[in-house]
Design a protein around this motif. Sequence first.
Motif, PDB file in Angstrom:
ATOM      1  N   THR A  39       0.809  -1.282   0.156  1.00 30.47           N
ATOM      2  CA  THR A  39      -0.058   0.046   0.062  1.00 30.47           C
ATOM      3  C   THR A  39       0.887   1.257   0.026  1.00 30.47           C
ATOM      4  O   THR A  39       0.576   2.244  -0.813  1.00 30.47           O
ATOM      5  CB  THR A  39      -1.124   0.130   1.145  1.00 30.47           C
ATOM      6  N   ASP A  67       7.003  -2.697  12.018  1.00 29.69           N
ATOM      7  CA  ASP A  67       7.096  -3.994  12.409  1.00 29.69           C
ATOM      8  C   ASP A  67       8.189  -4.984  11.531  1.00 29.69           C
ATOM      9  O   ASP A  67       8.905  -4.290  10.690  1.00 29.69           O
ATOM     10  CB  ASP A  67       5.696  -5.236  12.193  1.00 29.69           C
ATOM     11  N   HIS A 138      -6.140  -6.018  10.578  1.00 29.30           N
ATOM     12  CA  HIS A 138      -4.768  -5.678  11.431  1.00 29.30           C
ATOM     13  C   HIS A 138      -4.275  -4.496  11.295  1.00 29.30           C
ATOM     14  O   HIS A 138      -4.250  -3.920   9.940  1.00 29.30           O
ATOM     15  CB  HIS A 138      -3.907  -6.781  11.267  1.00 29.30           C
TER      16      HIS A 138
HETATM   17  C1  F6R Z   1       3.294  -3.633   7.582  1.00 28.30           C
HETATM   18  C2  F6R Z   1       1.778  -3.417   8.395  1.00 28.30           C
HETATM   19  C3  F6R Z   1       0.759  -4.368   7.984  1.00 28.30           C
HETATM   20  C4  F6R Z   1       0.307  -3.901   6.344  1.00 28.30           C
HETATM   21  C5  F6R Z   1      -0.730  -4.432   6.086  1.00 28.30           C
HETATM   22  C6  F6R Z   1      -1.120  -4.432   4.627  1.00 28.30           C
HETATM   23  O1  F6R Z   1       4.277  -2.955   7.903  1.00 28.30           O
HETATM   24  O2  F6R Z   1       2.279  -3.074   9.180  1.00 28.30           O
HETATM   25  O3  F6R Z   1      -0.282  -3.984   8.541  1.00 28.30           O
HETATM   26  O4  F6R Z   1       0.314  -2.525   6.457  1.00 28.30           O
HETATM   27  O5  F6R Z   1      -0.697  -6.137   6.166  1.00 28.30           O
HETATM   28  O6  F6R Z   1      -0.363  -4.821   3.698  1.00 28.30           O
HETATM   29  P1  F6R Z   1      -0.449  -4.361   1.979  1.00 28.30           P
HETATM   30  O7  F6R Z   1      -0.365  -3.023   2.204  1.00 28.30           O
HETATM   31  O8  F6R Z   1       0.826  -5.233   1.429  1.00 28.30           O
HETATM   32  O9  F6R Z   1      -1.655  -4.783   1.882  1.00 28.30           O
END
Ligand code: F6R
Length: 241
Positions: A39, A67, A138
């Motif tokens: 994202t 993380d 999450h």
């Molecule tokens: C990554 C994190 C996660 C991602 C989430 C969405 O540091 O903290 O919460 O933001 O899993 O991931 P994408 O953007 O790949 O859909």
Amino acid sequence: MVVHVFKTPEELAQAAAMVFAAQIAKKPDTVLGLATGSTPVGTYRELARLNRLGLIDFSEVRTYNLDEYIGLEPTHDQSYRYFMNDNLFNHINIKMENTHVPCGTGADHWADARAYDEAVEAAGGIDLQLLGIGHNGHIGFNEPNDKFIYGTNIVKLTRSTIDANKIYFPTEDDMPKEAISFGIGGIMKAKAVILLALGKGKAQAIHDTVHGEIDPKCPASILKAHPNTIIMVDEAAGSML
Ligand code: F6R
């Protein structure tokens, strides 16, 4: 909580980058909380472009990432340290020593988790926290749970998260099933939060975050209680609002 819906991911990335630019102009030694995943990639590209143009100066900025996978060395190409260097830090004038990603390879993960919270506190807390959101709601790797976990913690990744992220590894077995994640308390203490979501797969989680009760089963719903949260979504992610 304010919600903005953008026509395209590019428009969203430009608007998100502007929030960062304004924050850093106001406070050059801003403490940023940063996220990985697909994202924010467009936003990071836009930040690098603005930095090249001389419109944002990262020289005094400090960053703390959300993380890291347990067991991945920072040099591993799927580690979040590698991701951040590759997608942002190597393309802007930030001092590498001012960038921080939780350690996933220490001898005592819980000691590392406590030390991370202490380091964020010592830096004065997060001024602007960037978040993505999981399909299951999450934030960071704080997975749906019976209660909100306050501090940086060691998380067992859920099936939803494993399914979403295993595509980046040769096989599912190669993907770590645990992570160290900045806690909900640290996120909530950030002075401002900006949560980004793209694509239809995030529509339910965004709906539950914006319209649902505050519930640890959808960790992002806690942001309703945050006084300064901006949610930026594209039309697909906002389609259930
Ligand atoms: C990554 C994190 C996660 C991602 C989430 C969405 O540091 O903290 O919460 O933001 O899993 O991931 P994408 O953007 O790949 O859909």
